[in-house]
Design a protein around this motif. Structure first.
Motif, PDB file in Angstrom:
ATOM      1  N   VAL A 197       0.987  -1.175  -0.254  1.00 48.20           N
ATOM      2  CA  VAL A 197      -0.131   0.173   0.191  1.00 48.20           C
ATOM      3  C   VAL A 197       0.529   1.287  -0.092  1.00 48.20           C
ATOM      4  O   VAL A 197       0.336   1.968  -0.815  1.00 48.20           O
ATOM      5  N   GLN A 198       1.758   0.988   0.858  1.00 51.06           N
ATOM      6  CA  GLN A 198       2.737   2.347   0.717  1.00 51.06           C
ATOM      7  C   GLN A 198       3.761   2.439  -0.705  1.00 51.06           C
ATOM      8  O   GLN A 198       3.410   3.589  -1.038  1.00 51.06           O
ATOM      9  N   LYS A 199       3.727   1.562  -0.991  1.00 47.05           N
ATOM     10  CA  LYS A 199       4.092   2.095  -2.213  1.00 47.05           C
ATOM     11  C   LYS A 199       3.485   2.354  -3.377  1.00 47.05           C
ATOM     12  O   LYS A 199       4.146   2.532  -4.603  1.00 47.05           O
ATOM     13  N   ALA A 200       2.602   2.160  -3.281  1.00 43.73           N
ATOM     14  CA  ALA A 200       1.173   2.297  -3.932  1.00 43.73           C
ATOM     15  C   ALA A 200       0.512   3.300  -4.065  1.00 43.73           C
ATOM     16  O   ALA A 200      -0.231   4.819  -4.712  1.00 43.73           O
ATOM     17  N   ALA A 228      -3.369  -3.385  -6.358  1.00 43.06           N
ATOM     18  CA  ALA A 228      -1.582  -3.205  -5.782  1.00 43.06           C
ATOM     19  C   ALA A 228      -1.666  -4.378  -4.840  1.00 43.06           C
ATOM     20  O   ALA A 228      -0.554  -5.335  -4.823  1.00 43.06           O
ATOM     21  N   ALA A 229      -2.512  -3.906  -3.098  1.00 41.88           N
ATOM     22  CA  ALA A 229      -2.622  -4.852  -2.571  1.00 41.88           C
ATOM     23  C   ALA A 229      -3.402  -6.227  -2.773  1.00 41.88           C
ATOM     24  O   ALA A 229      -3.437  -7.801  -3.095  1.00 41.88           O
ATOM     25  N   LEU A 230      -4.816  -6.390  -3.773  1.00 41.85           N
ATOM     26  CA  LEU A 230      -4.983  -7.682  -4.667  1.00 41.85           C
ATOM     27  C   LEU A 230      -4.129  -8.342  -5.318  1.00 41.85           C
ATOM     28  O   LEU A 230      -4.744  -9.666  -5.105  1.00 41.85           O
ATOM     29  N   GLU A 231      -3.316  -8.449  -6.178  1.00 44.24           N
ATOM     30  CA  GLU A 231      -2.474  -8.323  -7.087  1.00 44.24           C
ATOM     31  C   GLU A 231      -1.282  -8.993  -6.171  1.00 44.24           C
ATOM     32  O   GLU A 231      -0.706 -10.186  -6.699  1.00 44.24           O
TER      33      GLU A 231
END
Length: 306
Positions: free
Chosen positions: A154-157, A202-205
């Motif tokens: 999450v942070q990276k996104a 991003a988290a779902l993937e």
């Protein structure tokens, strides 16, 4: 002779000079706003302090990406987007707010004033298509908001999280036996805010291969859809969803009752950022200036700093 004519002209603006505009942009301000169901719009209007006073001349856009594209294509434009927006790609520039730049540090320490939570809500326990799907949804949300791995994604996104509170996913995953089986025939459907798309996708993937290759479908149309499609009038129709997301707090006036949800909460913080075209030399804007622009008190760039 042309240069002499310019020097003698009463209006330097007629010869292409930007003098007469306090910030180098002249002409009518093109104001862009999100649609009425947008959590970004609600957070922006509340934060700046002009709820219900938006100028009738504002142009509505449908999403963060649409907002960035519209402002990036209009030299006199101004709007607002999520901090996770790709500003460079869209030819827009984020403005400081009251002298503070939006960043991970300023959002988490509270010094940046225009911020909002990214929230989630689920269907009621027992109201999922299967027990396996219910367990997978619970596992995903645990991964999203509590695990070191999920929080890092999450942070990276672009979402702002406090990693000091993170727990290793291996420790959390042990609570969900469903993760050990093949779940490729199960699809989790999400709805709600468009602002969460980047962090959510991003988290779902990242979660899918950890959960038996569970599939997912994102159907984000605005924060106002989150509760109706999981707990309200649309929960059993064609638009039903397993998890709804909002880029604002859920309303406490009775219009968004989330008491029956299996789980609800916050998974990160985001900032709402005022944006202008990349060639606009403006770098900083105040709350008072934003309010005057978005309520129509100031309609020309030349008048911004008067």
């Amino acid at each position: 002779m042309l240069g002499l004519a310019c020097l003698m002209s009463v209006s330097l603006m007629a010869c292409g000079s930007n003098e007469g505009s306090s910030n180098g942009v002249s002409g009518e301000i093109a104001v862009y706003t999100r649609d009425s169901s947008s959590g970004t719009r609600e957070a922006f209007e509340k934060g700046v302090g002009f709820e219900g006073e938006l100028t009738k001349h504002a142009t509505e856009v449908t999403s963060n990406d649409d907002m960035a594209a519209k402002v990036g294509g209009e030299a006199r434009g101004i709007g607002y987007t999520s901090l996770s927006t790709d500003f460079e790609k869209n030819n827009v520039k984020p403005l400081k707010y009251e002298g503070v730049e939006a960043s991970s540090e300023t959002v988490l320490d509270g010094s940046y004033g225009l911020q909002r939570p990214f929230m989630f809500v689920t269907r009621a326990s027992g109201d999922f298509e299967s027990e396996e799907k219910e367990q997978l949804v619970a596992a995903f949300l645990d991964y999203l908001q509590n695990s070191a791995e999920g929080m890092a994604v999450v942070q990276k996104a672009g979402g702002e999280v406090d990693l000091s509170k993170a727990v290793a996913w291996e420790e959390l995953a042990s609570k969900y036996p469903v993760l050990q089986q093949d779940n490729s025939d199960i699809t989790i459907t999400t709805a709600g805010s468009t602002s969460v798309e980047k962090t959510l996708k991003a988290a779902l993937e990242a979660f899918s291969p950890l959960a038996g290759n569970v599939k997912f479908v994102m159907n984000q149309n605005g924060s106002g859809d989150a509760v109706p499609r999981t707990l309200g009038k649309e929960k059993d129709g064609a638009n039903k969803a397993d998890i709804g997301f909002a880029s604002r707090a859920f309303k406490e006036d009775g219009s968004e009752d989330i008491a029956s949800a299996m789980v609800s909460g916050q998974y990160c913080i985001d900032a709402v950022v005022a944006v202008v075209h990349k060639d606009n030399p403006l770098e900083d804007i105040t709350q008072a200036q934003l309010k005057d622009i978005f309520t129509g008190k100031i309609t020309n760039w030349e008048d911004l700093n008067k």
